[in-house]
Design a protein around this motif. Sequence first.
Motif, PDB file in Angstrom:
ATOM      1  N   UNK A  60       0.744  -1.182   0.005  1.00  0.00           N
ATOM      2  CA  UNK A  60       0.128   0.134   0.193  1.00  0.00           C
ATOM      3  C   UNK A  60       0.803   1.527  -0.058  1.00  0.00           C
ATOM      4  N   UNK A  61       2.054   1.172  -0.284  1.00  0.00           N
ATOM      5  CA  UNK A  61       2.942   2.491  -0.126  1.00  0.00           C
ATOM      6  C   UNK A  61       2.818   3.047  -1.519  1.00  0.00           C
ATOM      7  N   UNK A  62       3.032   4.289  -1.522  1.00  0.00           N
ATOM      8  CA  UNK A  62       3.051   5.118  -2.740  1.00  0.00           C
ATOM      9  C   UNK A  62       4.379   5.177  -3.213  1.00  0.00           C
ATOM     10  N   UNK A  63       4.905   4.561  -4.259  1.00  0.00           N
ATOM     11  CA  UNK A  63       6.248   4.220  -4.419  1.00  0.00           C
ATOM     12  C   UNK A  63       6.655   4.732  -5.933  1.00  0.00           C
ATOM     13  N   UNK A  64       7.803   5.321  -5.756  1.00  0.00           N
ATOM     14  CA  UNK A  64       8.296   5.820  -7.112  1.00  0.00           C
ATOM     15  C   UNK A  64       9.757   5.513  -7.245  1.00  0.00           C
ATOM     16  N   UNK A  65      10.283   4.988  -8.285  1.00  0.00           N
ATOM     17  CA  UNK A  65      11.564   4.560  -8.498  1.00  0.00           C
ATOM     18  C   UNK A  65      12.387   5.438  -9.624  1.00  0.00           C
ATOM     19  N   UNK A  66      13.635   5.933  -9.002  1.00  0.00           N
ATOM     20  CA  UNK A  66      14.357   6.728  -9.972  1.00  0.00           C
ATOM     21  C   UNK A  66      15.629   5.962 -10.450  1.00  0.00           C
ATOM     22  N   UNK A  67      15.683   5.833 -11.835  1.00  0.00           N
ATOM     23  CA  UNK A  67      16.847   5.072 -12.232  1.00  0.00           C
ATOM     24  C   UNK A  67      17.637   5.751 -13.419  1.00  0.00           C
ATOM     25  N   UNK A  68      18.815   5.780 -13.257  1.00  0.00           N
ATOM     26  CA  UNK A  68      19.942   6.467 -14.074  1.00  0.00           C
ATOM     27  C   UNK A  68      19.805   6.163 -15.427  1.00  0.00           C
ATOM     28  N   UNK A  69      19.432   4.864 -15.694  1.00  0.00           N
ATOM     29  CA  UNK A  69      19.583   4.114 -17.201  1.00  0.00           C
ATOM     30  C   UNK A  69      18.401   4.119 -17.677  1.00  0.00           C
ATOM     31  N   UNK A  70      18.224   3.871 -19.046  1.00  0.00           N
ATOM     32  CA  UNK A  70      17.119   3.796 -19.651  1.00  0.00           C
ATOM     33  C   UNK A  70      16.112   2.160 -19.740  1.00  0.00           C
ATOM     34  N   UNK A  71      16.804   1.492 -18.918  1.00  0.00           N
ATOM     35  CA  UNK A  71      16.263   0.229 -18.554  1.00  0.00           C
ATOM     36  C   UNK A  71      16.512  -0.066 -17.180  1.00  0.00           C
ATOM     37  N   UNK A  72      15.745  -1.343 -16.884  1.00  0.00           N
ATOM     38  CA  UNK A  72      15.614  -1.758 -15.272  1.00  0.00           C
ATOM     39  C   UNK A  72      16.520  -3.021 -15.101  1.00  0.00           C
ATOM     40  N   UNK A  73      16.838  -3.439 -14.102  1.00  0.00           N
ATOM     41  CA  UNK A  73      17.582  -4.669 -13.668  1.00  0.00           C
ATOM     42  C   UNK A  73      19.005  -4.491 -13.327  1.00  0.00           C
ATOM     43  N   UNK A  74      19.398  -3.179 -13.544  1.00  0.00           N
ATOM     44  CA  UNK A  74      20.810  -2.675 -12.957  1.00  0.00           C
ATOM     45  C   UNK A  74      21.969  -3.933 -13.792  1.00  0.00           C
ATOM     46  N   UNK A  75      22.481  -4.528 -12.787  1.00  0.00           N
ATOM     47  CA  UNK A  75      23.536  -5.572 -13.148  1.00  0.00           C
ATOM     48  C   UNK A  75      23.116  -6.707 -13.651  1.00  0.00           C
ATOM     49  N   UNK A  76      21.773  -7.246 -13.243  1.00  0.00           N
ATOM     50  CA  UNK A  76      21.215  -8.326 -13.743  1.00  0.00           C
ATOM     51  C   UNK A  76      20.696  -7.959 -15.253  1.00  0.00           C
ATOM     52  N   UNK A  77      21.543  -8.602 -16.378  1.00  0.00           N
ATOM     53  CA  UNK A  77      21.697  -7.878 -17.508  1.00  0.00           C
ATOM     54  C   UNK A  77      22.069  -8.584 -18.611  1.00  0.00           C
ATOM     55  N   UNK A  78      21.798  -8.705 -19.708  1.00  0.00           N
ATOM     56  CA  UNK A  78      22.192  -9.696 -20.910  1.00  0.00           C
ATOM     57  C   UNK A  78      22.622  -8.862 -22.018  1.00  0.00           C
ATOM     58  N   UNK A  79      23.567  -9.229 -22.679  1.00  0.00           N
ATOM     59  CA  UNK A  79      23.955  -8.504 -24.052  1.00  0.00           C
ATOM     60  C   UNK A  79      23.745  -9.260 -25.262  1.00  0.00           C
ATOM     61  N   UNK A  80      22.951  -8.891 -26.300  1.00  0.00           N
ATOM     62  CA  UNK A  80      22.592  -9.842 -27.335  1.00  0.00           C
ATOM     63  C   UNK A  80      22.957  -9.186 -28.612  1.00  0.00           C
ATOM     64  N   UNK A  81      22.941  -9.826 -29.570  1.00  0.00           N
ATOM     65  CA  UNK A  81      23.192  -9.357 -31.217  1.00  0.00           C
ATOM     66  C   UNK A  81      22.280  -8.011 -31.326  1.00  0.00           C
TER      67      UNK A  81
END
Lengths: 533, 167
Positions: free
Chosen positions: A77-98
Amino acid sequence: MTMPITMPTRRQLLAMIGTSAGSAAMYQAMTSMGFAATSDYTGKPPPLAGARNGESVVILGAGLAGLTAAYEMRQAGYNVKVLEYQDRGGGRCWTIKGGDRFTELGGAEVTCDFETGYLNPGPWRLPIHHYAVFDYCRKLGVALEPFIMKNEKAYLHNSKAFGGTPQQIGHVETDIRGYTSELLAKSVRQGALDETVTREDQERLLEGLRGWGVLDKDYRYVKSDELGEVRGWDVLPGGGLMPEAEPSTPIAMSPLLQSGLWNDLFTFNHYNHHPALFQPVGGMGKIGDAFTRECRDLIRFNSQVVRVEQGENGVTVHYRDREGGDDILQETADWCICTIPLSVLAQMDIDVSDAKKKAIAAVPYASAFKVALEFKRRFWEEDEWIVGGISYTDLPIVQIAYPSHDLFDKGPGVLQAAYDTYTAEKNWTYTFNALDPEERIIAAREYGRRIHPQYDAEYMSGTSCAWHRVPWTLGCYGQWTEELRAEHYETLCEIDGRVVLAGEHCSHIPAWQEGAILSALDTIRRLDRRVNA
Amino acid sequence: MKTTITMLPVALLLAGFAVAQDARPFDAPVDSPPDLPTAPAGPSPVEGAEEVLQMFSQQPDQFTQTGGAALYDTSCRACHMGEGQGAIGAGTYPHLAANPKLTSKYYIVTVLLTGYHGMPRFGDQMDDEQIAAVSNYVRTAWGNAYPGTVTAEDVAGLRGKGEGAGD
Ligand SMILES: Cc1cc2nc3c(=O)[nH]c(=O)nc-3n(C[C@H](O)[C@H](O)[C@H](O)COP(=O)(O)OP(=O)(O)OC[C@H]3O[C@@H](n4cnc5c(N)ncnc54)[C@H](O)[C@@H]3O)c2cc1C
């Protein structure tokens, strides 16, 4: 900051493990040597009393820690807002593809032109006791498949032993077990252990050693059909009138000991490396993607936090829209959970106690790198029958990991052709970070072809990640030492007014996603209690 | 077998595989102790490999380079970049070119020995001479001209003091 020159024994031991068994082995050793407390994760997120008065929380960083907190607090029930530097979520959890491109610090563009496969630049494997990760995978519908950690057919390679010829992991392991069994049996039979082991126990021990080490009737470790069943064959048992089976021959003891390859086996003993391990189908980034999908409407991307201000009644976060010029925007909330890596946070203006500021500034960030190469065919499978697993080498690439997915495919395949973190205290991690993207690929190819000469004919393209050049972490992970933890860890994790930190750096499982998630779960439990106190 | 294979690595490896397959379809050819070539003979087809490999220390636990520039390029350059210009992302790596903090020769030595904020320490990986060499390089490269020279004795004096440069 005190840095004693003489290290305590535990640290020396860790360094030894690091050099001989590699970085990942170190993480686990750090955990098992008491840097870790037992987690009290029960298989469920903590029950939160919730936001009775519609309290708001601003979360900084949309990695797994930030998004776990966002996901659970919204549910409560909290009113949540997230600020993220990148244009994607996941941070270090990340995969690079072709097709992927990214600009690293220094301005170089890292490209990936793989036709198949991918590189997990950071996290890539999940040990089964990382229960919270698996629970969220279940909940968010992330498909998992086995990750092959140990493959007896993969290699241990010392460029200075056996003329540089790699040895199969299964051979080294069987032979070392055989020789140590033989030596122990010899000591027992010569009476060397008469004072420490009773007659009856000696008999049992000898009986056991014969089976365990595959010793002959005279307690010798030698080539035999019986050993063939354990160690493998020069000529495999066949069908019909095929040639007679021929057992393989053990490596001689002295060169085996001198090679040091035995030490590398230790990496497989670690609890975090016990089979079965798992990986998300399609790359580790799928976990971050799933969290991002769930929380998308809460996240403001491209938002670079520059200042965290707190007062008695709330928090004001100052941030810059990376696409919107230099204007400083503000987000206010009752509470703030900050998951920004300490390497970045240490440079930021944040209203917390001096002790907490010291803690934030105290933790160095480890260096790490990976290089992946795509080849026209999966020669490691086709020529060498290495299907999944990891080879270890004394060369600066440290390891070559064979994909656990798309097994036996005919087309191209991608190897994780180099990986290390500075936890193992090898200076080559710095060098790989100091090289430009193309140079990293050159190094991975040149060292790798000494283990797999097929590299030369089959190479297609490569990609890499040098973690000290990642703009939003400035390193791989918080490299705690025992001394630093004793001095700063609790202070770092404590709620400070209306601000609290979370992330892998606020956990006893550094450099594992489980640490990021458990840190978030513990943080929201404590924060919720404070809110409702 | 071994010598020939070393001369013509890939071709023979593949040929060997094909033969084994013909004769005994279910036989894994490398089940026997691998006779794989490790240092393929002939020039490497990897262009630029020689220069790149020279960047690496001969030992993992101690840099073997001695010159300041070489030491800088194999370690510091990862963050502070080729021209000492540093970098800016979510956080920054300080530029070392025209950085007044280098006025004190003791500052950089201490940072190298003990680390600072997210920066790891290099005191374990470089000896006194090396710390002095890289410090002098940084204080005189890219147009820097900070007065004074760091000596190995200076480094030895600071080593083990246990004082961070930090706040
Ligand atoms: C090489 C490597 C190998 C690893 N191997 C494994 C493994 O096999 N298995 C495993 O489970 N784990 C592994 N890990 C660890 C795992 O990746 C981390 O523990 C986990 O992902 C950290 O999550 P986090 O949320 O704490 O931090 P992050 O994922 O880094 O999230 C922090 C977020 O904050 C953002 N941010 C930074 N600065 C700002 C700012 N100024 N304003 C706004 N946002 C900002 C960042 O962009 C980022 O999205 C590995 C890590 C690395 C680097």
